[in-house]
Design a protein around this motif. Structure first.
Motif, PDB file in Angstrom:
ATOM      1  N   ALA A  71     -10.747  18.478  28.216  1.00 30.84           N
ATOM      2  CA  ALA A  71     -11.664  19.309  29.004  1.00 30.84           C
ATOM      3  C   ALA A  71     -13.017  19.485  28.317  1.00 30.84           C
ATOM      4  O   ALA A  71     -14.017  19.784  28.970  1.00 30.84           O
ATOM      5  CB  ALA A  71     -11.034  20.673  29.269  1.00 30.84           C
ATOM      6  N   ILE A  72     -13.055  19.300  27.005  1.00 28.06           N
ATOM      7  CA  ILE A  72     -14.307  19.472  26.266  1.00 28.06           C
ATOM      8  C   ILE A  72     -15.274  18.338  26.558  1.00 28.06           C
ATOM      9  O   ILE A  72     -16.469  18.552  26.757  1.00 28.06           O
ATOM     10  CB  ILE A  72     -14.020  19.560  24.754  1.00 28.06           C
ATOM     11  N   THR A  73     -14.757  17.114  26.607  1.00 25.20           N
ATOM     12  CA  THR A  73     -15.587  15.942  26.881  1.00 25.20           C
ATOM     13  C   THR A  73     -14.726  14.864  27.527  1.00 25.20           C
ATOM     14  O   THR A  73     -13.546  14.728  27.191  1.00 25.20           O
ATOM     15  CB  THR A  73     -16.214  15.381  25.593  1.00 25.20           C
ATOM     16  N   PRO A  74     -15.289  14.077  28.438  1.00 25.36           N
ATOM     17  CA  PRO A  74     -14.530  13.000  29.066  1.00 25.36           C
ATOM     18  C   PRO A  74     -14.480  11.731  28.211  1.00 25.36           C
ATOM     19  O   PRO A  74     -13.883  10.736  28.614  1.00 25.36           O
ATOM     20  CB  PRO A  74     -15.297  12.755  30.373  1.00 25.36           C
ATOM     21  N   ASP A  75     -15.118  11.759  27.041  1.00 21.36           N
ATOM     22  CA  ASP A  75     -15.224  10.584  26.184  1.00 21.36           C
ATOM     23  C   ASP A  75     -13.864  10.269  25.540  1.00 21.36           C
ATOM     24  O   ASP A  75     -13.453  10.920  24.575  1.00 21.36           O
ATOM     25  CB  ASP A  75     -16.284  10.838  25.097  1.00 21.36           C
ATOM     26  N   SER A  76     -13.177   9.258  26.053  1.00 22.00           N
ATOM     27  CA  SER A  76     -11.843   8.924  25.547  1.00 22.00           C
ATOM     28  C   SER A  76     -11.882   8.418  24.113  1.00 22.00           C
ATOM     29  O   SER A  76     -10.934   8.637  23.344  1.00 22.00           O
ATOM     30  CB  SER A  76     -11.183   7.879  26.451  1.00 22.00           C
ATOM     31  N   LYS A  77     -12.959   7.753  23.736  1.00 18.96           N
ATOM     32  CA  LYS A  77     -13.069   7.276  22.354  1.00 18.96           C
ATOM     33  C   LYS A  77     -13.181   8.451  21.392  1.00 18.96           C
ATOM     34  O   LYS A  77     -12.627   8.422  20.289  1.00 18.96           O
ATOM     35  CB  LYS A  77     -14.277   6.350  22.202  1.00 18.96           C
ATOM     36  N   ALA A  78     -13.879   9.491  21.823  1.00 20.07           N
ATOM     37  CA  ALA A  78     -13.998  10.691  20.994  1.00 20.07           C
ATOM     38  C   ALA A  78     -12.647  11.379  20.857  1.00 20.07           C
ATOM     39  O   ALA A  78     -12.310  11.890  19.781  1.00 20.07           O
ATOM     40  CB  ALA A  78     -15.023  11.647  21.607  1.00 20.07           C
ATOM     41  N   HIS A  79     -11.850  11.370  21.939  1.00 27.35           N
ATOM     42  CA  HIS A  79     -10.503  11.951  21.884  1.00 27.35           C
ATOM     43  C   HIS A  79      -9.651  11.223  20.842  1.00 27.35           C
ATOM     44  O   HIS A  79      -8.985  11.848  20.011  1.00 27.35           O
ATOM     45  CB  HIS A  79      -9.805  11.842  23.249  1.00 27.35           C
ATOM     46  N   THR A  80      -9.698   9.887  20.909  1.00 26.24           N
ATOM     47  CA  THR A  80      -8.897   9.078  19.983  1.00 26.24           C
ATOM     48  C   THR A  80      -9.299   9.332  18.540  1.00 26.24           C
ATOM     49  O   THR A  80      -8.442   9.534  17.663  1.00 26.24           O
ATOM     50  CB  THR A  80      -9.051   7.584  20.312  1.00 26.24           C
ATOM     51  N   ALA A  81     -10.615   9.343  18.293  1.00 22.85           N
ATOM     52  CA  ALA A  81     -11.111   9.566  16.936  1.00 22.85           C
ATOM     53  C   ALA A  81     -10.718  10.955  16.434  1.00 22.85           C
ATOM     54  O   ALA A  81     -10.349  11.130  15.262  1.00 22.85           O
ATOM     55  CB  ALA A  81     -12.624   9.393  16.903  1.00 22.85           C
ATOM     56  N   PHE A  82     -10.771  11.938  17.322  1.00 25.73           N
ATOM     57  CA  PHE A  82     -10.426  13.305  16.942  1.00 25.73           C
ATOM     58  C   PHE A  82      -8.975  13.395  16.495  1.00 25.73           C
ATOM     59  O   PHE A  82      -8.673  13.906  15.407  1.00 25.73           O
ATOM     60  CB  PHE A  82     -10.678  14.253  18.115  1.00 25.73           C
ATOM     61  N   TRP A  83      -8.072  12.888  17.329  1.00 24.62           N
ATOM     62  CA  TRP A  83      -6.653  13.022  17.009  1.00 24.62           C
ATOM     63  C   TRP A  83      -6.261  12.200  15.789  1.00 24.62           C
ATOM     64  O   TRP A  83      -5.397  12.605  15.009  1.00 24.62           O
ATOM     65  CB  TRP A  83      -5.796  12.650  18.215  1.00 24.62           C
ATOM     66  N   ARG A  84      -6.910  11.072  15.585  1.00 22.40           N
ATOM     67  CA  ARG A  84      -6.611  10.273  14.394  1.00 22.40           C
ATOM     68  C   ARG A  84      -7.050  10.987  13.124  1.00 22.40           C
ATOM     69  O   ARG A  84      -6.443  10.812  12.070  1.00 22.40           O
ATOM     70  CB  ARG A  84      -7.286   8.909  14.494  1.00 22.40           C
ATOM     71  N   SER A  85      -8.095  11.786  13.242  1.00 25.96           N
ATOM     72  CA  SER A  85      -8.567  12.518  12.069  1.00 25.96           C
ATOM     73  C   SER A  85      -7.731  13.776  11.802  1.00 25.96           C
ATOM     74  O   SER A  85      -7.575  14.189  10.649  1.00 25.96           O
ATOM     75  CB  SER A  85     -10.042  12.913  12.247  1.00 25.96           C
TER      76      SER A  85
END
Length: 218
Positions: A166-180
């Motif tokens: 819900a914060i951002t639709p950027d799926s790449k940002a989601h992936t990077a976030f969870w990996r970190s």
């Protein structure tokens, strides 16, 4: 005998509401019936007679007192060839126009059902290419780690996944976030019984992600 080259594509099936057929009414059929019903499938069981375990589930499925005939496979999503006859099960495997599991000759199947461990929303499937004794040993060992606390933490992560989306639709940002965020140290904290602290770390990371996303140029 199963060999490791027979089944190389692991998958989780969504059978809820799907028409599934079991040919056979014995103890193995009963186990297959229970797992399909637990997964929400619509199951028809065909056999000349049914064991007590199958009969006890009659209210949740359709029992057809008959011998195998090809038309019973029509429209099926999954077929289980679970008779005691190699010949009949071979006929079912050859005729099934869908996913079929042959209990007497697994190599004639196009899918197999691995041993599994489930706790809440976590499921682990195990296959050793035809070594059931070793599968049971591994299952016993892994079951010690799949605790209710771990399942609870997984449910928490799934909730936070929706928050992050819900914060951002950027799926790449989601992936990077969870990996970190998701790392061995966090997992070890949960396994050590410090789930509350682990959740705090995730929440702090989500709040930081929100702030960074709001501050980034559009």
């Amino acid at each position: 005998m199963l060999i490791d080259n027979n089944f190389q594509y692991p998958a989780m099936l969504k059978v809820a509401g799907k028409h599934c057929v079991i040919i056979g009414g014995g103890a193995v059929a009963a186990r297959k019936l229970q797992t399909l019903l637990d997964a929400g499938a619509r199951v028809t069981v065909v056999a000349p007679e049914f064991c007590a375990e199958v009969q006890s589930l009659a209210a949740r499925c359709t029992l057809v007192t008959d011998r195998y005939k090809p038309h019973y496979l029509e429209g099926a999503f999954v077929v289980i060839a679970a008779t005691s006859s190699f010949t009949v099960n071979r006929k079912i495997s050859a005729a099934a126009p869908c996913l079929v599991n042959n209990i007497t000759e697994p190599e004639l199947s196009n899918f197999t059902v691995p041993s599994s461990i489930s706790e809440g929303s976590i499921t682990i499937a195990l296959a050793t290419g035809g070594m059931p004794a070793f599968t049971r040993l591994l299952k016993t060992q892994l079951a010690q780690f799949i605790t209710p606390e771990l399942a609870n933490f997984n449910d928490f992560l799934r909730e936070q996944r929706d928050v992050v989306k819900a914060i951002t639709p950027d799926s790449k940002a989601h992936t990077a976030f969870w990996r970190s965020v998701l790392n061995k140290a966090l997992l070890n904290q949960v396994m050590a019984g410090e789930t509350a602290k682990a959740k705090e770390k995730v929440l702090d990371a989500v709040n930081s992600f929100r702030s960074q996303s709001q501050d980034s140029p559009r």
